[in-house]
Enzyme design. Structure first.
Site, PDB file in Angstrom:
ATOM      1  N   GLY A  12       6.811  32.895  14.463  1.00 13.26           N
ATOM      2  CA  GLY A  12       7.856  33.892  14.688  1.00 13.26           C
ATOM      3  C   GLY A  12       7.300  35.296  14.776  1.00 13.26           C
ATOM      4  O   GLY A  12       7.790  36.217  14.119  1.00 13.26           O
ATOM      5  N   ARG A  15       8.335  39.705  17.273  1.00 13.18           N
ATOM      6  CA  ARG A  15       8.945  41.002  16.949  1.00 13.18           C
ATOM      7  C   ARG A  15       9.160  41.106  15.440  1.00 13.18           C
ATOM      8  O   ARG A  15       8.916  40.172  14.690  1.00 13.18           O
ATOM      9  CB  ARG A  15      10.277  41.177  17.678  1.00 13.18           C
ATOM     10  CG  ARG A  15      11.283  40.088  17.394  1.00 13.18           C
ATOM     11  CD  ARG A  15      12.487  40.155  18.341  1.00 13.18           C
ATOM     12  NE  ARG A  15      13.372  39.010  18.197  1.00 13.18           N
ATOM     13  CZ  ARG A  15      14.378  38.929  17.330  1.00 13.18           C
ATOM     14  NH1 ARG A  15      14.621  39.937  16.504  1.00 13.18           N
ATOM     15  NH2 ARG A  15      15.140  37.858  17.269  1.00 13.18           N
ATOM     16  N   VAL A  60       9.077  24.955  15.878  1.00 13.28           N
ATOM     17  CA  VAL A  60       8.678  24.594  14.511  1.00 13.28           C
ATOM     18  C   VAL A  60       9.411  23.369  13.980  1.00 13.28           C
ATOM     19  O   VAL A  60       9.030  22.825  12.937  1.00 13.28           O
ATOM     20  CB  VAL A  60       8.864  25.778  13.528  1.00 13.28           C
ATOM     21  CG1 VAL A  60       7.958  26.939  13.899  1.00 13.28           C
ATOM     22  CG2 VAL A  60      10.330  26.212  13.449  1.00 13.28           C
ATOM     23  N   TYR A 151      21.545  29.157   4.546  1.00  8.91           N
ATOM     24  CA  TYR A 151      20.359  30.019   4.554  1.00  8.91           C
ATOM     25  C   TYR A 151      19.809  30.199   3.141  1.00  8.91           C
ATOM     26  O   TYR A 151      18.596  30.106   2.913  1.00  8.91           O
ATOM     27  CB  TYR A 151      20.740  31.364   5.161  1.00  8.91           C
ATOM     28  CG  TYR A 151      19.604  32.325   5.375  1.00  8.91           C
ATOM     29  CD1 TYR A 151      18.742  32.176   6.457  1.00  8.91           C
ATOM     30  CD2 TYR A 151      19.412  33.406   4.523  1.00  8.91           C
ATOM     31  CE1 TYR A 151      17.707  33.077   6.670  1.00  8.91           C
ATOM     32  CE2 TYR A 151      18.382  34.313   4.725  1.00  8.91           C
ATOM     33  CZ  TYR A 151      17.532  34.142   5.806  1.00  8.91           C
ATOM     34  OH  TYR A 151      16.511  35.034   6.017  1.00  8.91           O
ATOM     35  N   ALA A 152      20.697  30.434   2.180  1.00  8.00           N
ATOM     36  CA  ALA A 152      20.265  30.615   0.793  1.00  8.00           C
ATOM     37  C   ALA A 152      19.631  29.341   0.244  1.00  8.00           C
ATOM     38  O   ALA A 152      18.628  29.395  -0.480  1.00  8.00           O
ATOM     39  CB  ALA A 152      21.448  31.040  -0.076  1.00  8.00           C
ATOM     40  N   ALA A 154      18.053  27.028   1.954  1.00 11.14           N
ATOM     41  CA  ALA A 154      16.731  26.873   2.565  1.00 11.14           C
ATOM     42  C   ALA A 154      15.720  27.820   1.934  1.00 11.14           C
ATOM     43  O   ALA A 154      14.587  27.428   1.618  1.00 11.14           O
ATOM     44  CB  ALA A 154      16.819  27.109   4.068  1.00 11.14           C
TER      45      ALA A 154
END
Length: 244
Positions: A12, A15, A60, A151-152, A154
């Site tokens: 990643g 940027r 990925v 998300y949390a 992970a």
């Protein structure tokens, strides 16, 4: 901190934080391979790294793509010494509305990929009795955040994974750590209204957002010989927003 002779893989890296990490490691002597999800992104990485490295396209979540990229790195540069797991996505939603694919996409991209990449570079690191694995987590992984249960979960998983792997490989000279950013200045935060920005800053004792370079500096330290006795740790870089 000198990384002459070291090969670094940064996922990643087209940027933001990933680019800052790649540029920082390259500036300190490493040959850096940065990855992106598109050919255009990979070319952009090659352009900014120049003679200091190369950009490659990587999915990925695909084991075959991971193996292909590592084969290319071995053929041109050698075995990976420093792995920086930075690639990640968001699929925010309240739990009651969250679709299975929103959960699964996050777990696959943000957590399972770290397992796959770490495993893929591990044999060579163990043979050399030296290696650095650094994963970019998030303050959300320890404090939670409404609308980001996937998300949390992970990002919290990354911490447990890294602690466990650190115990397995410490005797081989390999360290495994997490850098957990708080609010970082990005294109998205720059587009916020004054009121929205003020609301964010009210949560940060330092009174400002962090910079991508500050995350890159933390990664560079953990990748260095100076951090050889630090493993299984999560380095929080959040201006005091959350203190563990």
């Amino acid at each position: 901190m000198n990384f002459e002779g070291k090969i670094a893989l940064v996922t990643g890296a087209s940027r933001g934080i990933g680019r800052a990490i790649a540029e920082t490691l390259a500036a300190r002597g490493a040959k850096v391979i940065g990855t992106a999800t598109s050919e255009n992104g990979a070319q952009a990485i090659s352009d900014y790294l120049g003679a200091n490295g190369k950009g490659l396209m990587l999915n990925v979540t695909d084991p075959a793509s991971i193996e292909s990229v590592l084969e290319k790195i071995r053929a041109e540069f050698g075995e990976v010494d420093i792995l920086v797991n930075n690639a990640g996505i968001t699929r925010d939603n309240l739990l009651m509305r969250m679709k299975d694919e929103e959960w699964n996409d996050i777990i696959e991209t943000n957590l399972s990929s770290v397992f796959r990449l770490s495993k893929a570079v591990m044999r060579a690191m163990m043979k050399k009795r030296h290696g650095r694995i650094i994963t970019i987590g998030s303050v959300v992984g320890t404090m939670g955040n409404g609308g980001q249960a996937n998300y949390a979960a992970a990002k919290a998983g990354l911490i447990g994974f890294s602690k466990s792997l650190a115990r397995e490989v410490a005797s081989r000279g390999i360290t495994v750590n997490v850098v957990a950013p708080g609010f970082i200045e990005t294109d998205m935060t720059r587009a916020l209204s004054d009121d929205q920005r003020a609301g964010i800053l009210a949560q940060v004792p330092a009174g400002r957002l962090g910079g991508a370079q500050e995350i890159a500096n933390a990664v560079a330290f953990l990748a260095s010989d100076e951090a050889a006795y630090i493993t299984g740790e999560t380095l929080h870089v959040n201006g005091g927003m959350y203190m563990v």
